[in-house]
Design an enzyme around this catalytic site. Structure first.
Site, short mmCIF file in Angstrom:
data_model
loop_
_atom_site.label_atom_id
_atom_site.label_comp_id
_atom_site.label_asym_id
_atom_site.label_seq_id
_atom_site.Cartn_x
_atom_site.Cartn_y
_atom_site.Cartn_z
CD GLU A 66 -2.77 1.17 2.53
OE1 GLU A 66 -2.68 0.22 3.35
OE2 GLU A 66 -3.51 2.15 2.71
CB CYS A 87 -0.85 -2.43 13.93
SG CYS A 87 -0.04 -2.69 12.39
CB SER A 145 -2.33 1.52 6.62
OG SER A 145 -2.52 0.23 6.08
CD GLU A 177 -8.50 -4.09 16.01
OE1 GLU A 177 -7.97 -4.91 16.79
OE2 GLU A 177 -7.89 -3.57 15.07
CB CYS A 198 1.98 -4.30 21.70
SG CYS A 198 1.56 -3.61 20.10
#
Lengths: 582, 156
Positions: free
Chosen positions: A283, A300, A320, A362, A505
């Site tokens: 992308e 992400c 993205s 999510e 994370c």
């Protein structure tokens, strides 16, 4: 910088000028109890647990008392001990002391101090006690003010680290609470669900919305084929829940434990991370070549995506379109894996083990349902929840053998593993983008400039004729600053990585909680990231496009990178969200 | 422009005047309350955005200081003095009776917008204890059974 010499409990200590008495005491190996203190984040001297005798007229709080030359500090006098105990008992007098069933039992700073300071009954000061309704309407975070000690560590995390600020002190005196305006539940506020408030909480007033009960039900349901996947950052921290040193990589035992819990297949979200890199680097290249919207920003981190949709909706075209790795893996499980196994997607349940509370939010997103309208992921448990499940199941974690993930969606590369640390997605994308654009082999795989825990990192990477300008931000407050610069035209980049939590994370809102005292001596962002970078270094495959299972997935099933099927399964869209929902 | 629209335009001017001064939030909130009669949610949202604060911060200030009201006060504000002298002379019983008669808790306003019931600190009329005021009218040495009669005078 000049040094200060002072005496703490008859021990001479030398500290840099500007250090607090608390810091000096740590160097003298004296533990001063704290509650509201959290290094660099909440240094407000509010709770008075840390009072010491520094020779002044009254006792003074060590966390905000600057060490002075020749200062004589006593931390263990009868007066100090008595003062701390009274302070603690006053806090306990308005605390819901149901420790037996508390999610933070044995990892609670208040409980630990009660033992250490020799609290007798905990009911020394009987009287009024505030009672509050538990707010469990958010899919990610539960707030129980009956346990709250008003330390304001969560408030600081929400304001300072994340620039969100949806909770704060309300009212005054005995009626003070930490709440949202008009006492609205968190799910009706512009909360990004990151869970940094949970990571900051010393007690059980904040915790994740538990989905472990749902997972137990799924595992007990013979009609369900239950597939689990686990994020890169989980392996770098789960061991702490079983007494292993911070930064121990327990990936083998993790896979073994999941199998023993009864999951039918044990897959790795790292596979999805490699898949993400294939799609995302493609992308990026298309956007650069085709004059698309730049800078492209990673998607992400669901906390970050929530933040962008709410606070920076003008940057939505920059996000993205790639789903996050566990959503990609979920979609692949219900399509590719289902087809290979001859299973109906409806009969499969996907469980994600995540270092994150925003992943719960999510997974509930309606647009993330690629196969027959089924959610890509059915349940999300945090690293902490998984640890509790392992304990409940009676699995002796430390004695488990090291096992591997199952084939098909279990293979991964070092590039995927470092997704768990800030800068990791950027580095993984650069490795693949470089080789895709130039057609040459990248000699030096380590992009040191994007590693480390600084809030914002920048680099320029030469890829053939292209000077690729990139930036990495971690913690949404840092992302805010960076995006404001981009918005004002002061900075220009091709590609930006944002992770919603500081450190990425590895220190997400679902990770094992590190007490304020431990944080004085060790930085979990650094230690846990080390485990991931070490794993990357030690593996043979370090580039996402070298993942044989990913290659096979494209050849056998997906077709072209960025092609029609890939778009159907692996990409998504975003919607601007109002800051005020009422 | 509607009356409300005009008020919001004025609020934006107030914000512009104080935006860059240290501690500008308090005067903005005070002037906004004078303008709107209270600080309802929409007004606090405009203040938060205009001052570069979060709604939580503004709401925290609004609930910390007794001078700020979240909802508009009634046409008649009843204040029962809870100072020491009034208290020992039975102000609590008067307050309870008012609360029961108006069917609202202390600090709130009746649904018809007529009465707001407040408890206040000493108003300095200790010789008349217990004392209550209705807007600018002062009532001294009151007993719970006089409450209904006093309020009925204000009903339309």
């Amino acid at each position: 910088m000049s040094n200060i010499t002072l005496t703490i409990d008859n021990v001479q200590v030398v500290v840099p000028k500007g250090a607090t008495v608390l810091e000096a005491a740590r160097r003298a190996h004296v533990r001063i109890p704290t509650l509201c203190f959290l290094k660099d984040l909440n240094e407000i001297g509010a709770c008075r647990m840390c009072v010491v005798d520094a020779g002044g007229r009254t006792l003074q709080p060590a966390c905000v008392l600057e060490a002075g030359e020749g200062m004589v500090v006593r931390t263990n006098t009868p007066q100090v001990r008595e003062a701390r105990k009274v302070i603690l008992e006053l806090i306990l007098s308005n605390h819901d002391k149901k420790c037996l069933s508390c999610i933070r039992s044995q990892n609670c700073e208040l409980q630990k101090l009660s033992l250490e300071l020799g609290v007798e009954s905990g009911d020394e000061f009987e009287g009024l006690r505030n009672e509050y309704q538990v707010d469990d309407l958010s899919p990610s975070i539960v707030r129980d003010n009956n346990k709250c000690i008003l330390c304001r560590r969560c408030v600081s995390a929400c304001y300072k680290t994340q620039a969100v600020g949806v909770i704060g002190p309300v009212k005054r005196g005995f009626n003070t609470t930490i709440a949202s305006p008009w006492d609205l539940p968190l799910n009706s506020m512009a909360c990004i669900a990151c869970g940094q408030c949970i990571a900051a909480c010393p007690v059980g007033a904040l915790h994740e919305k538990e989905e472990a009960p749902l997972v137990w039900d799924l595992l007990a349901d013979p009609s369900k084929h239950v597939v689990v996947q686990t994020a890169p950052a989980v392996r770098a921290a789960l061991g702490e829940e079983f007494g292993l040193p911070m930064g121990t990589n327990v990936v083998g035992k993790l896979a073994a434990a999941l199998r023993r819990l009864g999951f039918d297949r044990v897959f790795d979200t790292d596979f999805g991370a490699d898949l993400t890199i294939m799609e995302e680097s493609n992308e990026l290249i298309e956007r650069i070549k085709g004059g698309g919207v730049l800078p492209m920003i990673t998607s992400c981190s669901p906390g970050w995506v929530n933040y962008c949709e709410t606070y920076f909706p003008d940057f939505i075209p920059n996000l993205s379109s790639c789903k996050s790795p566990h959503e990609m893996t979920g979609a692949m499980i219900k399509s590719y894996y289902a087809q290979k196994k001859g299973l109906k997607p409806e009969d499969i349940a996907v469980v994600s083990v995540m270092p994150c509370t925003a992943k719960k939010f999510e997974a509930d997103r309606e647009e993330l349902a690629a196969v027959n309208g089924l959610p890509d992921v059915d349940a999300v448990v945090t690293t902490r929840e998984l640890a509790r499940m392992i304990k409940q199941a009676g699995i002796d974690f430390l004695k488990l053998p090291d096992e591997s993930f199952d084939e098909l969606l279990g293979e991964s590369t070092g590039a995927a593993t470092i997704f768990g640390a800030t800068g990791g997605v950027m580095e993984a994308a650069l490795r693949t983008a470089y080789e895709t654009i130039t057609g040459q082999t990248l000699d030096k795989l380590d992009f040191e400039a994007v590693r480390g825990v600084q809030g914002v990192k920048e680099a320029t990477v030469q890829i053939g004729d292209l000077s690729l300008h990139v930036a990495v931000a971690n913690g949404t407050a840092n992302a805010k600053e960076l995006l404001e610069e981009v918005r004002r035209g002061e900075k220009e980049y091709h590609f930006i990585e944002v992770m919603g939590c500081p450190g990425g994370c590895v220190t997400g809102g679902g990770q094992p909680i590190v007490t304020a005292w431990d944080r004085l001596g060790v930085d979990p962002r650094v230690e846990r990231a080390k485990a991931l970078y070490m794993a990357d270094k030690q593996t043979a495959l370090r580039k996402s496009h070298d993942n044989p299972e990913v290659r096979r997935a494209y050849e056998d099933f997906l077709g072209d990178i960025g092609g029609h099927k890939a778009h159907e399964l692996l990409h998504t869209h975003y919607t601007a969200k109002p800051k005020y929902k009422q | 422009m509607t009356e409300l629209g005009e008020k919001y335009a004025q609020l934006n001017q107030i914000i512009a005047r104080h935006r860059d001064e240290p501690g500008g939030l308090m005067p903005v909130m005070q002037e906004a309350q004078a303008l709107f009669g209270a600080l309802p949610m929409e007004v606090q949202e405009v203040i938060a955005d205009g001052m570069g604060k979060t709604l939580s911060e503004v709401y925290g200030v609004a609930t910390f200081y007794a001078q700020f009201a979240l909802a508009p006060k009634g046409k008649y504000v009843i204040s029962v003095c809870m100072g020491t002298a009034c208290y020992v002379k039975g102000a609590q019983a008067v307050l309870d009776k008012l609360s029961e008669y108006l069917e609202i808790p202390v600090g709130e306003t009746t649904e018809d917008g007529e009465f707001t019931l407040d408890a206040t600190r000493c108003i300095g009329a200790c010789g008349l204890a217990p004392v209550m005021t209705v807007n600018d009218d002062v009532y001294g040495r009151i007993t719970p059974d006089q409450v209904a009669g006093i309020l009925d005078k204000y009903r339309a």
